[in-house]
Design an enzyme around this catalytic site. Structure first.
Site, PDB file in Angstrom:
ATOM      1  N   ASP A  35       0.865  -1.244  -0.040  1.00  0.00           N
ATOM      2  CA  ASP A  35      -0.041  -0.020   0.002  1.00  0.00           C
ATOM      3  C   ASP A  35       0.889   1.271   0.174  1.00  0.00           C
ATOM      4  O   ASP A  35       1.791   1.218   0.678  1.00  0.00           O
ATOM      5  CB  ASP A  35      -1.075   0.005   1.295  1.00  0.00           C
ATOM      6  CG  ASP A  35      -1.983   0.804   0.891  1.00  0.00           C
ATOM      7  OD1 ASP A  35      -3.083   0.593   1.057  1.00  0.00           O
ATOM      8  OD2 ASP A  35      -1.708   2.300   1.024  1.00  0.00           O
ATOM      9  N   ILE A  36       0.416   2.230  -0.880  1.00  0.00           N
ATOM     10  CA  ILE A  36       1.301   3.472  -0.881  1.00  0.00           C
ATOM     11  C   ILE A  36       1.134   4.260   0.329  1.00  0.00           C
ATOM     12  O   ILE A  36       2.293   5.122   0.540  1.00  0.00           O
ATOM     13  CB  ILE A  36       0.865   4.164  -2.242  1.00  0.00           C
ATOM     14  CG1 ILE A  36       2.038   4.970  -2.718  1.00  0.00           C
ATOM     15  CG2 ILE A  36      -0.330   4.960  -2.017  1.00  0.00           C
ATOM     16  CD1 ILE A  36       1.848   5.615  -4.052  1.00  0.00           C
ATOM     17  N   ASN A  97     -12.981  -3.090   2.443  1.00  0.00           N
ATOM     18  CA  ASN A  97     -14.092  -2.245   2.622  1.00  0.00           C
ATOM     19  C   ASN A  97     -14.773  -2.241   1.334  1.00  0.00           C
ATOM     20  O   ASN A  97     -14.307  -2.827   0.168  1.00  0.00           O
ATOM     21  CB  ASN A  97     -13.259  -0.957   2.514  1.00  0.00           C
ATOM     22  CG  ASN A  97     -12.367  -0.456   3.775  1.00  0.00           C
ATOM     23  OD1 ASN A  97     -12.682  -0.992   4.702  1.00  0.00           O
ATOM     24  ND2 ASN A  97     -11.248  -0.157   3.523  1.00  0.00           N
ATOM     25  N   GLU A 105     -12.485   3.408  -1.140  1.00  0.00           N
ATOM     26  CA  GLU A 105     -11.744   4.469  -2.247  1.00  0.00           C
ATOM     27  C   GLU A 105     -11.563   3.861  -3.874  1.00  0.00           C
ATOM     28  O   GLU A 105     -11.795   4.585  -4.505  1.00  0.00           O
ATOM     29  CB  GLU A 105     -10.579   4.902  -1.497  1.00  0.00           C
ATOM     30  CG  GLU A 105     -10.894   5.715  -0.406  1.00  0.00           C
ATOM     31  CD  GLU A 105      -9.352   6.157   0.320  1.00  0.00           C
ATOM     32  OE1 GLU A 105      -8.515   6.168  -0.361  1.00  0.00           O
ATOM     33  OE2 GLU A 105      -9.662   6.644   1.360  1.00  0.00           O
ATOM     34  N   VAL A 106     -11.046   2.781  -3.738  1.00  0.00           N
ATOM     35  CA  VAL A 106     -10.889   2.218  -4.960  1.00  0.00           C
ATOM     36  C   VAL A 106     -11.716   1.200  -5.542  1.00  0.00           C
ATOM     37  O   VAL A 106     -11.850   0.091  -4.456  1.00  0.00           O
ATOM     38  CB  VAL A 106      -9.216   1.614  -5.053  1.00  0.00           C
ATOM     39  CG1 VAL A 106      -9.071   1.137  -6.266  1.00  0.00           C
ATOM     40  CG2 VAL A 106      -8.390   2.724  -4.685  1.00  0.00           C
ATOM     41  N   HIS A 110     -10.245  -5.579  -3.202  1.00  0.00           N
ATOM     42  CA  HIS A 110      -9.147  -5.555  -2.494  1.00  0.00           C
ATOM     43  C   HIS A 110      -9.030  -5.929  -1.098  1.00  0.00           C
ATOM     44  O   HIS A 110     -10.087  -5.799  -0.358  1.00  0.00           O
ATOM     45  CB  HIS A 110      -8.191  -4.369  -2.791  1.00  0.00           C
ATOM     46  CG  HIS A 110      -8.661  -3.236  -2.327  1.00  0.00           C
ATOM     47  ND1 HIS A 110      -9.385  -2.617  -3.000  1.00  0.00           N
ATOM     48  CD2 HIS A 110      -8.555  -2.509  -1.001  1.00  0.00           C
ATOM     49  CE1 HIS A 110      -9.955  -1.417  -2.250  1.00  0.00           C
ATOM     50  NE2 HIS A 110      -9.272  -1.365  -1.199  1.00  0.00           N
ATOM     51  N   HIS A 112      -6.896  -5.818   2.461  1.00  0.00           N
ATOM     52  CA  HIS A 112      -5.991  -5.048   3.376  1.00  0.00           C
ATOM     53  C   HIS A 112      -5.434  -6.341   4.072  1.00  0.00           C
ATOM     54  O   HIS A 112      -6.038  -6.570   5.116  1.00  0.00           O
ATOM     55  CB  HIS A 112      -6.424  -3.889   4.047  1.00  0.00           C
ATOM     56  CG  HIS A 112      -6.860  -2.808   3.369  1.00  0.00           C
ATOM     57  ND1 HIS A 112      -6.205  -1.610   2.982  1.00  0.00           N
ATOM     58  CD2 HIS A 112      -8.057  -2.535   2.680  1.00  0.00           C
ATOM     59  CE1 HIS A 112      -6.870  -0.909   2.352  1.00  0.00           C
ATOM     60  NE2 HIS A 112      -8.186  -1.286   2.163  1.00  0.00           N
TER      61      HIS A 112
HETATM   62  P1  AMP Z   1      -9.734   1.377   0.294  1.00  0.00           P
HETATM   63  O1  AMP Z   1     -10.177   2.634   0.861  1.00  0.00           O
HETATM   64  O2  AMP Z   1     -10.180   0.138   0.889  1.00  0.00           O
HETATM   65  O3  AMP Z   1     -10.374   1.326  -1.237  1.00  0.00           O
HETATM   66  O4  AMP Z   1      -8.250   1.426   0.251  1.00  0.00           O
HETATM   67  C1  AMP Z   1      -7.587   1.788  -1.242  1.00  0.00           C
HETATM   68  C2  AMP Z   1      -6.136   1.724  -0.670  1.00  0.00           C
HETATM   69  O5  AMP Z   1      -5.499   1.792  -1.773  1.00  0.00           O
HETATM   70  C3  AMP Z   1      -5.468   2.852   0.376  1.00  0.00           C
HETATM   71  O6  AMP Z   1      -5.274   2.227   1.450  1.00  0.00           O
HETATM   72  C4  AMP Z   1      -4.635   3.560  -0.463  1.00  0.00           C
HETATM   73  O7  AMP Z   1      -3.356   4.058   0.317  1.00  0.00           O
HETATM   74  C5  AMP Z   1      -4.142   2.366  -1.591  1.00  0.00           C
HETATM   75  N1  AMP Z   1      -3.623   3.038  -2.782  1.00  0.00           N
HETATM   76  C6  AMP Z   1      -4.244   3.942  -3.389  1.00  0.00           C
HETATM   77  N2  AMP Z   1      -3.332   4.111  -4.773  1.00  0.00           N
HETATM   78  C7  AMP Z   1      -2.308   3.276  -4.562  1.00  0.00           C
HETATM   79  C8  AMP Z   1      -1.246   2.850  -5.335  1.00  0.00           C
HETATM   80  N3  AMP Z   1      -1.124   3.615  -6.549  1.00  0.00           N
HETATM   81  N4  AMP Z   1      -0.229   1.915  -5.003  1.00  0.00           N
HETATM   82  C9  AMP Z   1      -0.472   1.271  -3.735  1.00  0.00           C
HETATM   83  N5  AMP Z   1      -1.732   1.382  -2.950  1.00  0.00           N
HETATM   84  C10 AMP Z   1      -2.557   2.395  -3.331  1.00  0.00           C
END
Ligand code: AMP
Length: 125
Positions: A35-36, A97, A105-106, A110, A112
């Protein structure tokens, strides 16, 4: 099921090789990378390569092969990083999530995988 997958999301771009990632493990159907913005010393994201939005989308529509690959790959990471309590590791937390209340968010499914320190209670009250 009423899911439509947005192929412009950032994890889809990572899967297409348009954005770099720090890969932890890659299999036929699964990619895991750091994770970034890590929330713990170990913070790995595990994603299926297929176009699934969240857990229930993946669990209901992915093939048995994809689901088995995803779960086995996640277990392999636990072993590879020395986290498995059954093998002397100090443990980990897996969470996923989904949607607005889940604070996703994405919009690409996925997990975590968090570890490396005591993680405290699961949710703030
Ligand atoms: P979520 O809120 O569960 O959708 O988590 C999305 C996660 O993606 C967050 O923890 C971000 O820090 C992570 N994230 C977003 N962009 C990147 C990226 N380019 N590389 C790695 N992790 C990312």
């Amino acid at each position: 099921m009423a899911y439509s997958y947005d192929p412009t999301n950032i994890f889809a771009r990572i899967l297409r090789g348009e954005i770099p990632n720090k890969t932890v493990i890659e299999t036929a159907h699964t990619l895991a990378f750091e994770d970034i913005r890590p929330s713990a010393p170990v913070h790995v994201l595990v994603i299926p390569k297929g176009p699934y939005v969240c857990f229930d989308h993946f669990a209901s529509e992915a093939s048995d092969e994809e689901i088995a690959d995803f779960n086995r790959a996640t277990a392999d990471i636990c072993r590879k990083l020395g986290l498995s309590p059954g093998a002397g590791g100090q443990g980990y937390r897996i969470l996923s999530n989904a949607g607005d209340h889940g604070h996703q968010e994405v919009p690409h499914y996925h997990l975590h995988l968090l570890a490396g320190r005591p993680l405290g209670p699961m949710l703030a009250r």
